[in-house]
Design a protein around this motif. Structure first.
Motif, PDB file in Angstrom:
ATOM      1  N   UNK A 254      20.266  80.750  24.695  1.00  0.00           N
ATOM      2  CA  UNK A 254      20.782  80.703  25.811  1.00  0.00           C
ATOM      3  C   UNK A 254      21.740  79.317  25.973  1.00  0.00           C
ATOM      4  N   UNK A 255      21.190  78.212  25.465  1.00  0.00           N
ATOM      5  CA  UNK A 255      22.061  77.078  25.348  1.00  0.00           C
ATOM      6  C   UNK A 255      23.200  77.312  24.457  1.00  0.00           C
ATOM      7  N   UNK A 256      23.123  77.925  23.358  1.00  0.00           N
ATOM      8  CA  UNK A 256      24.199  77.876  22.390  1.00  0.00           C
ATOM      9  C   UNK A 256      25.207  78.946  22.773  1.00  0.00           C
ATOM     10  N   UNK A 257      24.860  79.795  23.725  1.00  0.00           N
ATOM     11  CA  UNK A 257      25.838  80.671  24.356  1.00  0.00           C
ATOM     12  C   UNK A 257      26.900  79.863  25.049  1.00  0.00           C
ATOM     13  N   UNK A 258      26.639  78.676  25.372  1.00  0.00           N
ATOM     14  CA  UNK A 258      27.639  77.906  26.130  1.00  0.00           C
ATOM     15  C   UNK A 258      28.439  77.086  25.398  1.00  0.00           C
ATOM     16  N   UNK A 259      28.146  77.173  23.857  1.00  0.00           N
ATOM     17  CA  UNK A 259      28.934  76.129  23.055  1.00  0.00           C
ATOM     18  C   UNK A 259      30.406  76.623  22.686  1.00  0.00           C
ATOM     19  N   UNK A 260      31.419  76.080  22.408  1.00  0.00           N
ATOM     20  CA  UNK A 260      32.698  76.618  22.020  1.00  0.00           C
ATOM     21  C   UNK A 260      32.762  77.631  20.787  1.00  0.00           C
ATOM     22  N   UNK A 261      33.490  78.559  21.158  1.00  0.00           N
ATOM     23  CA  UNK A 261      33.397  79.837  20.073  1.00  0.00           C
ATOM     24  C   UNK A 261      33.791  79.013  18.732  1.00  0.00           C
ATOM     25  N   UNK A 262      34.519  78.365  18.554  1.00  0.00           N
ATOM     26  CA  UNK A 262      35.111  77.910  17.152  1.00  0.00           C
ATOM     27  C   UNK A 262      33.904  76.878  16.483  1.00  0.00           C
ATOM     28  N   UNK A 263      32.889  76.487  17.153  1.00  0.00           N
ATOM     29  CA  UNK A 263      31.900  76.149  16.564  1.00  0.00           C
ATOM     30  C   UNK A 263      30.902  76.992  16.049  1.00  0.00           C
ATOM     31  N   UNK A 264      31.199  78.243  16.146  1.00  0.00           N
ATOM     32  CA  UNK A 264      30.333  79.349  15.667  1.00  0.00           C
ATOM     33  C   UNK A 264      28.766  79.370  15.620  1.00  0.00           C
ATOM     34  N   UNK A 265      28.306  78.904  16.780  1.00  0.00           N
ATOM     35  CA  UNK A 265      27.084  78.993  16.867  1.00  0.00           C
ATOM     36  C   UNK A 265      26.376  79.742  18.064  1.00  0.00           C
TER      37      UNK A 265
END
Length: 420
Positions: A254-265
């Motif tokens: 859930x947390x990682x869903x909010x990280x930028x797409x370019x981080x690939x997480x």
């Protein structure tokens, strides 16, 4: 008959450090490890300057050409701000941290122990203590690589078998419920953009993409490993109402869903392996640290820092101390004089960490309240000087003598706090 001067149970950072220092002082050491190297362990893979100091003491090459990724400090994210805090310039500790996966980190330390004379036995699972007629531990029972029963005997046994602590449990040493406990989960992701970050990254606030206004429980981290991957994880403390009532793996995604797409997480496509979890035993949650011929080292003795969840540095430091005490004690005749020397180990642990861990125990209770954490983040993050003080406090990085005003305040606080 003894098989060694000392038996060390567990070849993690604490056990291998203990074995290294014992062997370097000329004692014969049997280092017993239930698994085989290389082996994976659940960990954030990040090392602060406290741990780096121990590696340097052991003669480990910490350069990047030797496979380490060095970092300059901590990047803190919270309250809508990002703050980069360099590790402090101190006489007592180096000014850089490191990352390296436990897959080969533990093997490297065990290798250093064998290089100076310790005997490493892998696939050797210790099943319990051997007691003499007075109830003192004089060795351990184990099963060997083929499942065959084995026995190892020595005047001293050092338990470094991690959070499970099967050996101390067999002696009736259970965990204290009044001390902090954390649960952490982590996963590796392939992230070309973040893998060589020269700061460890700490997230004080976690939010999901679906509900950005809702604060998720716990704190998070992103540590670059320098090999194309990052170690991403989060921890929840038992002072939180979410402790034991949350699916931590779902919380991580859930947390990682909010990280930028370019981080690939934020998708499965770039994940490298599954999500794994482990407990974090904090603030001396298993005592006594010496009893009946057994010394406890590292996670086995609940030595994880309550302020930041760091365990490796304290495992290695307690291992070095245990070795120092053991060398002096075993030079004395068996009996009261030797036992008096062994009793110095828990006393010295309490002197070094007792006040600091007590402060950490109070800190854990405070940040278990979301409103307290929200206020602290909101009002603390805009003040870099205050945050540098917080970094020193949380990472336990001060010069014990002299130092600056921050060092003197932190050192004074740990001295006046009652020992944990």
């Amino acid at each position: 008959m003894s098989d060694a001067d000392v038996i060390v149970v567990g070849a993690g950072p604490g056990g291998s450090s203990t074995a290294f220092h014992l062997a370097q002082h000329g004692l014969s050491v049997q280092l017993l490890e239930k698994t085989e190297f290389p082996r994976e362990k659940v960990c954030g893979d990040g090392l602060t300057p406290r741990a780096v100091k121990q590696l340097v003491t052991m003669g480990v090459d910490t350069s990047e050409k030797a496979g380490w990724l060095q970092n300059r400090g901590l990047r803190v994210i919270g309250g809508g701000l990002r703050l980069e805090l360099d590790w402090p310039e101190l006489a007592s500790f180096p000014n850089y941290g490191l990352t390296r996966t436990r897959m080969d980190f533990d093997q490297l330390l065990a290798g250093r122990a064998t290089e100076v004379g310790a005997v490493l036995r892998t696939n050797t699972n210790v099943t319990g203590p051997i007691l003499n007629s007075s109830g003192r531990v004089i060795g351990v029972k184990a099963t060997g690589p083929g499942g065959e029963p084995q026995e190892f005997r020595a005047p001293l046994v050092i338990a470094a078998d991690g959070v499970s602590g099967r050996l101390p449990l067999a002696l009736g040493l259970t965990k204290r419920e009044d001390r902090p406990l954390g649960v952490a989960v982590r996963r590796y992701y392939r992230s070309p953009l973040k893998h060589d970050d020269n700061y460890l990254e700490s997230w004080l606030e976690l939010r999901s993409k679906e509900h950005p206004d809702k604060l998720l429980p716990g704190y998070g981290w992103i540590f670059g490993l320098g090999d194309g991957r990052v170690n991403v994880g989060l921890g929840v403390l038992n002072s939180s109402v979410a402790f034991g009532k949350t699916n931590y793996r779902t919380l991580l995604t859930d947390w990682l869903s909010s990280t930028p797409d370019e981080w690939q997480m934020n998708d499965e496509a770039h994940a490298d392996g599954g999500i794994q979890g482990a407990a974090l035993p904090m603030g001396f949650n298993r005592v006594p640290h010496y009893t009946r011929g057994v010394l406890l080292v590292g996670d086995c003795g609940g030595m994880v820092n309550p302020f930041n969840g760091e365990g490796i540095a304290y495992a290695m430091e307690s291992g070095a101390l245990a070795a120092e005490i053991a060398v002096q004690a075993l030079a004395r005749p068996a009996g009261p004089e030797r036992e008096r020397a062994f009793a110095a180990y828990p006393a010295e642990l309490k002197a070094r960490y007792g006040g600091y861990y007590r402060l950490g125990n109070w800190f854990v209770k405070l940040i278990g309240h979301p409103e307290v954490m929200r206020i602290a983040t909101k009002h603390g993050m805009p003040h870099p000087t205050l945050m540098r003080f917080v970094l020193k406090l949380l990472a336990n990085l001060t010069d014990p003598r002299g130092g600056d005003a921050m060092d003197r305040v932190i050192n004074a606080l740990t001295r006046v706090a009652p020992a944990a």
